[in-house]
Design a protein around this motif. Structure first.
Motif, PDB file in Angstrom:
ATOM      1  N   MET A  89       0.835  -1.205   0.000  1.00  0.00           N
ATOM      2  CA  MET A  89       0.000   0.000   0.000  1.00  0.00           C
ATOM      3  C   MET A  89       0.867   1.252   0.000  1.00  0.00           C
ATOM      4  N   GLU A  90       1.950   1.205   0.746  1.00  0.00           N
ATOM      5  CA  GLU A  90       2.842   2.372   0.793  1.00  0.00           C
ATOM      6  C   GLU A  90       3.433   2.644  -0.582  1.00  0.00           C
ATOM      7  N   ASP A  91       3.840   1.583  -1.304  1.00  0.00           N
ATOM      8  CA  ASP A  91       4.350   1.749  -2.665  1.00  0.00           C
ATOM      9  C   ASP A  91       3.311   2.426  -3.557  1.00  0.00           C
ATOM     10  N   LEU A  92       2.089   1.912  -3.489  1.00  0.00           N
ATOM     11  CA  LEU A  92       1.031   2.428  -4.358  1.00  0.00           C
ATOM     12  C   LEU A  92       0.696   3.874  -4.015  1.00  0.00           C
ATOM     13  N   LEU A  93       0.613   4.182  -2.737  1.00  0.00           N
ATOM     14  CA  LEU A  93       0.292   5.548  -2.332  1.00  0.00           C
ATOM     15  C   LEU A  93       1.391   6.515  -2.734  1.00  0.00           C
ATOM     16  N   ASP A  94       2.634   6.056  -2.741  1.00  0.00           N
ATOM     17  CA  ASP A  94       3.722   6.921  -3.201  1.00  0.00           C
ATOM     18  C   ASP A  94       3.569   7.235  -4.692  1.00  0.00           C
ATOM     19  N   GLU A  95       3.105   6.259  -5.460  1.00  0.00           N
ATOM     20  CA  GLU A  95       2.886   6.511  -6.887  1.00  0.00           C
ATOM     21  C   GLU A  95       1.771   7.540  -7.102  1.00  0.00           C
ATOM     22  N   PHE A  96       0.714   7.419  -6.306  1.00  0.00           N
ATOM     23  CA  PHE A  96      -0.370   8.406  -6.417  1.00  0.00           C
ATOM     24  C   PHE A  96       0.098   9.782  -5.936  1.00  0.00           C
ATOM     25  N   ILE A  98       3.026  10.972  -6.414  1.00  0.00           N
ATOM     26  CA  ILE A  98       3.749  11.540  -7.554  1.00  0.00           C
ATOM     27  C   ILE A  98       2.761  12.140  -8.547  1.00  0.00           C
ATOM     28  N   GLN A  99       1.654  11.423  -8.780  1.00  0.00           N
ATOM     29  CA  GLN A  99       0.623  11.969  -9.663  1.00  0.00           C
ATOM     30  C   GLN A  99       0.098  13.290  -9.131  1.00  0.00           C
ATOM     31  N   ALA A 100      -0.129  13.336  -7.806  1.00  0.00           N
ATOM     32  CA  ALA A 100      -0.637  14.563  -7.200  1.00  0.00           C
ATOM     33  C   ALA A 100       0.344  15.709  -7.387  1.00  0.00           C
ATOM     34  N   ALA A 101       1.646  15.394  -7.247  1.00  0.00           N
ATOM     35  CA  ALA A 101       2.668  16.422  -7.427  1.00  0.00           C
ATOM     36  C   ALA A 101       2.706  16.905  -8.873  1.00  0.00           C
ATOM     37  N   GLU A 102       2.496  15.980  -9.824  1.00  0.00           N
ATOM     38  CA  GLU A 102       2.478  16.356 -11.234  1.00  0.00           C
ATOM     39  C   GLU A 102       1.313  17.296 -11.531  1.00  0.00           C
ATOM     40  N   VAL A 103       0.146  16.955 -10.979  1.00  0.00           N
ATOM     41  CA  VAL A 103      -1.034  17.796 -11.198  1.00  0.00           C
ATOM     42  C   VAL A 103      -0.807  19.185 -10.633  1.00  0.00           C
ATOM     43  N   LYS A 104      -0.198  19.226  -9.451  1.00  0.00           N
ATOM     44  CA  LYS A 104       0.045  20.509  -8.796  1.00  0.00           C
ATOM     45  C   LYS A 104       1.044  21.344  -9.579  1.00  0.00           C
ATOM     46  N   SER A 105       2.121  20.709 -10.089  1.00  0.00           N
ATOM     47  CA  SER A 105       3.135  21.454 -10.832  1.00  0.00           C
ATOM     48  C   SER A 105       2.620  21.876 -12.200  1.00  0.00           C
ATOM     49  N   ALA A 106       1.720  21.076 -12.784  1.00  0.00           N
ATOM     50  CA  ALA A 106       1.158  21.417 -14.091  1.00  0.00           C
ATOM     51  C   ALA A 106       0.283  22.652 -14.016  1.00  0.00           C
ATOM     52  N   ALA A 107      -0.298  22.888 -12.843  1.00  0.00           N
ATOM     53  CA  ALA A 107      -1.181  24.044 -12.678  1.00  0.00           C
ATOM     54  C   ALA A 107      -0.406  25.342 -12.524  1.00  0.00           C
ATOM     55  N   LYS A 108       0.919  25.236 -12.260  1.00  0.00           N
ATOM     56  CA  LYS A 108       1.733  26.429 -12.080  1.00  0.00           C
ATOM     57  C   LYS A 108       2.241  26.932 -13.429  1.00  0.00           C
ATOM     58  N   PRO A 109       2.511  28.233 -13.543  1.00  0.00           N
ATOM     59  CA  PRO A 109       3.108  28.754 -14.787  1.00  0.00           C
ATOM     60  C   PRO A 109       4.463  28.115 -15.018  1.00  0.00           C
ATOM     61  N   SER A 110       4.673  27.640 -16.245  1.00  0.00           N
ATOM     62  CA  SER A 110       5.918  26.937 -16.560  1.00  0.00           C
ATOM     63  C   SER A 110       6.937  27.887 -17.164  1.00  0.00           C
ATOM     64  N   THR A 111       8.196  27.579 -16.958  1.00  0.00           N
ATOM     65  CA  THR A 111       9.291  28.330 -17.574  1.00  0.00           C
ATOM     66  C   THR A 111      10.179  27.342 -18.314  1.00  0.00           C
ATOM     67  N   SER A 112      10.786  27.782 -19.355  1.00  0.00           N
ATOM     68  CA  SER A 112      11.565  26.874 -20.196  1.00  0.00           C
ATOM     69  C   SER A 112      12.773  26.309 -19.474  1.00  0.00           C
ATOM     70  N   LYS A 113      13.304  27.043 -18.488  1.00  0.00           N
ATOM     71  CA  LYS A 113      14.520  26.588 -17.852  1.00  0.00           C
ATOM     72  C   LYS A 113      14.266  25.867 -16.535  1.00  0.00           C
ATOM     73  N   SER A 114      13.015  25.856 -16.130  1.00  0.00           N
ATOM     74  CA  SER A 114      12.722  25.227 -14.841  1.00  0.00           C
ATOM     75  C   SER A 114      12.542  23.734 -15.018  1.00  0.00           C
ATOM     76  N   TRP A 115      12.960  22.990 -14.002  1.00  0.00           N
ATOM     77  CA  TRP A 115      12.814  21.519 -14.059  1.00  0.00           C
ATOM     78  C   TRP A 115      11.578  21.074 -13.305  1.00  0.00           C
ATOM     79  N   VAL A 116      10.749  22.037 -12.868  1.00  0.00           N
ATOM     80  CA  VAL A 116       9.547  21.700 -12.113  1.00  0.00           C
ATOM     81  C   VAL A 116       8.608  20.840 -12.930  1.00  0.00           C
ATOM     82  N   ASN A 117       8.570  21.109 -14.253  1.00  0.00           N
ATOM     83  CA  ASN A 117       7.629  20.392 -15.101  1.00  0.00           C
ATOM     84  C   ASN A 117       8.172  19.056 -15.596  1.00  0.00           C
ATOM     85  N   TRP A 118       9.361  18.718 -15.166  1.00  0.00           N
ATOM     86  CA  TRP A 118       9.908  17.393 -15.543  1.00  0.00           C
ATOM     87  C   TRP A 118       9.096  16.301 -14.881  1.00  0.00           C
TER      88      TRP A 118
END
Length: 612
Positions: A89-96, A98-118
Motif C-alpha cells: 500500500m505504501e508503494d502504491l500511495l507513493d505513486e499516487f 507523484i501523480q498529485a505532485a504532477e497535477v500541482k506542478s502542471a497548474a503552475k506557470p511553466s518556464t523553459s529553464k525550470s525543471w519543475v515540469n519534468w
C-alpha cells in the motif's frame, strides 16, 4: 524466536502510522483539486474506506502481538499478511503522491529553464481520447482492486481470530523478569571505584545544604549492572549505619504510586497495608518517616511523568537532613525529572568481564586453574562488550561444559542463536528497553541495523537516511525534518540505545547486543541471512544491505543494494557501492538522500562512490 515475534506488532503499528499519514496527504491533494477527476484508479471514497479498514486493523495489533507469543500460528500468518500489505500500500500511495505532485506542478506557470515540469511518470501521458487509454494508467487501477481485495480479506480474518480491540492488559501473554530484591550478588567484579564514589554520594552531605532530601540516579543501558551495584550499596556497612531506616522497591515498567507507597510502608513498618487508599498510605508513611534519616531504593524506573514523581515524593519531605532516594534507570529523561545529576555507569573492562565469566562458568575468579580455557574464555568475554548480564548468562551456559570444543562452539554462535532458555534474561532486558520506545522511534532504531558493529555513527548521516526512508514524513513541516530527526537521535542516546564514542565525541556507537537486537527487528520485517558478520544480508522494510568484495579498496566492502519491493516483486531499485564502512564511507549524505528520493522512478544498478 520470542524476541522477534514480540516486536512484529510494534513495527506494524509504526508502518500503519505511515500509511495513515500518506492517506491524509493524498486526501488533502484531492481536496485542493476542486472537483477534478480522480487519480488513476482511485477515488476519495476509496481512500476513506481504506483508512477505516486500517483503523480496525491497527486497533487489534497489540492483542495480535500478545496472542502470537502464546503460540497461535494463524495470528502470526495474519500479521505477516498485514505487514506485506502495508508495504504494498505504501508503494502504491507513493505513486499516487507523484501523480498529485504532477497535477500541482502542471497548474503552475511553466518556464523553459525550470525543471519543475519534468515528469516522473514511467510512461508518457496519453492525451488521446478515452477510447485509447494509456496502459500505464490502467495498471494502478488493477493494483487498487488487488489491494482492496487483500485488505477486505485481512479484516474478515481478523474477526475469525477473535482479536480484541485496544487491549489494555497485555501482561498475561508476555514473560516478565523476576523482580529484583535488596540481597546482593555473591560476587561483584570491577565496580570498586563506582561503589566508593556512590557511597560518598549517599553518606556525604548534599551540595545544597537547604534540602532535606537528595536523589541519586544511577543511569546506564540495560544489563550494565545498575541493580547489582544498587544492591551492593544498599548492603554496604557504612551506608547501612548512616541511615535509621531503609526500604527497597522494584518498580519496573509500571509506575504505580499506590503500590510503590504501599511497598515502602510495609518494608518500614513490617505490617500489611492491604485495602488502604493512597491518602491513608501516604499519611502513615509520612508519620513513620518524620524526623528520620532514611534511604529508599527505587530500582528500574521508567516513569517520565513529572506529576507522578511529585505525588510519590510528598511523604518524604519530612525526613531528617541527609535522607536519600537512590534510583536506577536506563532513561536520562527519568533522571531529569528528579532534578539530580545522573551517575552514569559504564561497561566493565575486559579483564573484569573475563573474571565475571570465569566465576559463573568455573566457580573461579580467573582461569589460572583452568589454562586450557583461558584463551577461548577471553574471546567469549570480548563478545560481551563489557555487559555484566551477558557475561553472567554466557558463564551459565558454559557452566556444565568441560570440553574446550564446546566453548569454541559457543564462541562461534551468535547471541541470538543460542537456545532461548539460555539467553532469555538478556533478551528480556533488551526487549524491555525496546518495548518502552515510543512508536516513532522504533523504526528509527531498527534502521540502525544497517551499520556494522563498532561503526561510529554521525548524527546527521543517520538522520538524513531516516528522512530518505520517509520515517519523518507527516510528522512536521518539511523544513523542520532535520531538526526533528536530530531530536529523535538525541532521544535514542538518552535511552541508552546509542552511546557517545570514546575517541571522537562528535560520533556515536551502539553496543553489540543492541546491534544484534536491531538486526533481529529488521529480520522480523523482512529477512536476515549469512553465517558471519562479514556476510550479513539485512532487510529493513524494503531495503536489502549485502556485503560484497570490492576491488577498488582492495578488500571487503559493503555494497548497498536497495530493493524497493512489493512483497516479492521489485517495483524499482537503486544500487550503489559504499566502500569500507570505516574509511571510505560517503561523506556527502545529502547526495544519498537525493538518490533515494528518486528511487521509485529510476533504475540505477551500480555507481561507484566517485560518480556521486
Amino acid at each position: 524466536m520470542a524476541i522477534v515475534e514480540t516486536i512484529v506488532g510494534a513495527i506494524l503499528g509504526s508502518a500503519l502510522q505511515v500509511l495513515f499519514e500518506k492517506l491524509a496527504s493524498l486526501g488533502l491533494s484531492y481536496a485542493q483539486r476542486e472537483g477534478a477527476l480522480p487519480f488513476s484508479g482511485i477515488s476519495i471514497d476509496q481512500l476513506n474506506k481504506w483508512k477505516k479498514m486500517l483503523d480496525t486493523i491497527n486497533a487489534v495489533l497489540d492483542d495480535a502481538e500478545d496472542k502470537q507469543l502464546s503460540g497461535k500460528g494463524p495470528v502470526k500468518l495474519w500479521l505477516d499478511d498485514v505487514r506485506d500489505l502495508a508495504y504494498d500500500m505504501e508503494d502504491l500511495l507513493d505513486e499516487f503522491a507523484i501523480q498529485a505532485a504532477e497535477v500541482k506542478s502542471a497548474a503552475k506557470p511553466s518556464t523553459s529553464k525550470s525543471w519543475v515540469n519534468w515528469k516522473f511518470s514511467c510512461c508518457p501521458r496519453d492525451k488521446s481520447s478515452g477510447s485509447n487509454p494509456n496502459p500505464c494508467s490502467l495498471m494502478p487501477e488493477t493494483r487498487v482492486q488487488e489491494i482492496n481485495g487483500r485488505l477486505e480479506d485481512i479484516v474478515t480474518r481478523k474477526a475469525q481470530l477473535n482479536l480484541i480491540e485496544n487491549a489494555v492488559n497485555r501482561s498475561n501473554n508476555t514473560e516478565k523478569r523476576l523482580p529484583s530484591t535488596s540481597l546482593p550478588e555473591s560476587q561483584l567484579f570491577g565496580r570498586e571505584m563506582e561503589e566508593a564514589e556512590l557511597v560518598e554520594l549517599l553518606t556525604g552531605e548534599s551540595e545544597n545544604s537547604n534540602t532535606t532530601l537528595s536523589v541519586v540516579p544511577i543511569f546506564g543501558m540495560g544489563g550494565v549492572g545498575k541493580t547489582a551495584l544498587a544492591q551492593q550499596l544498599y548492603n554496604d556497612s557504612s551506608v547501612h549505619s548512616c541511615f535509621e531506616t531503609r526500604a527497597w522497591v522494584c518498580v519496573s515498567d509500571v509506575f504505580d504510586v499506590l503500590d510503590i507507597t504501599k511497598t515502602i510502608l510495609q518494608s518500614i513498618t513490617g505490617s500489611s497495608c492491604a485495602g488502604e487508599d493512597l491518602n491513608s498510605l501516604q499519611v502513615k508513611l509520612k508519620d513513620n518517616l518524620s524526623g528520620k534519616k532514611f534511604l529508599v531504593v527505587l530500582d528500574d524506573i521508567w516513569n517520565e511523568k513529572y506529576e507522578k514523581w511529585t505525588v510519590l515524593l510528598k511523604p518524604f519531605e519530612v525526613g531528617a537532613r541527609g535522607s536519600k532516594i537512590l534510583i536506577t534507570t536506563r532513561n536520562l529523561a527519568v533522571a531529569s525529572i528528579t532534578g539530580a545529576s545522573p551517575y552514569t555507569l559504564k561497561e566493565l573492562s575486559l579483564d573484569d568481564c573475563t573474571s565475571l565469566l570465569a566465576f559463573h562458568a568455573l566457580g573461579e575468579k580467573n582461569f589460572e586453574s583452568h589454562p586450557d580455557f583461558e584463551t577461548i574464555g577471553k574471546k567469549i568475554a570480548e563478545r560481551c562488550k563489557g555487559l555484566p548480564l551477558a557475561a553472567k548468562m554466557l558463564g551459565g551456559v558454559l557452566r556444565n561444559k568441560r570440553n574446550p570444543d564446546e566453548w569454541e562452539a559457543i564462541l562461534n554462535n551468535k547471541m541470538w542463536d543460542l537456545p532461548t532458555e539460555k539467553n532469555d534474561e538478556v533478551l528480556l532486558v533488551l526487549k524491555l528497553s525496546y518495548a518502552h520506545l515510543p512508536s516513532y522511534l522504533k523504526r528509527c532504531f531498527a534502521y540502525c541495523a544497517v551499520f556494522p558493529k563498532d561503526y561510529e555513527i554521525e548524527r546527521d548521516e543517520l538522520v538524513l537516511l531516516w528522512i530518505a526512508e520517509g520515517f519523518l514524513d507527516g510528522q512536521t513541516a518539511e523544513e523542520n525534518n532535520l531538526r526533528l530527526g536530530r531530536s529523535y537521535f538525541d532521544e535514542l542516546v538518552s535511552r541508552s540505545f546509542l552511546q557517545q564514542a570514546n575517541v571522537d565525541v562528535s560520533k556515536f556507537s551502539m553496543h553489540d547486543l543492541l546491534n544484534d537486537l536491531a538486526k533481529s527487528i529488521a529480520g522480523a520485517t523482512c529477512f536476515s541471512s549469512g553465517e558471519s558478520q562479514l556476510a550479513d544480508t539485512i532487510c529493513i522494510g524494503k531495503i536489502s544491505w549485502k556485503d560484497h568484495f570490492c576491488e577498488c579498496c582492495g578488500g571487503r566492502a559493503n555494497s548497498v543494494s536497495m530493493l524497493w519491493s512489493s512483497g516479492t516483486k521489485a517495483s524499482s531499485s537503486l544500487g550503489f557501492l559504499w566502500c569500507n564502512w570505516k574509511s571510505c564511507a560517503l561523506t556527502n549524505v545529502y547526495l544519498v538522500w537525493i538518490w533515494m528520493r528518486l528511487r521509485r522512478s529510476f533504475k540505477v544498478w551500480s555507481c561507484s562512490k566517485e560518480e556521486f
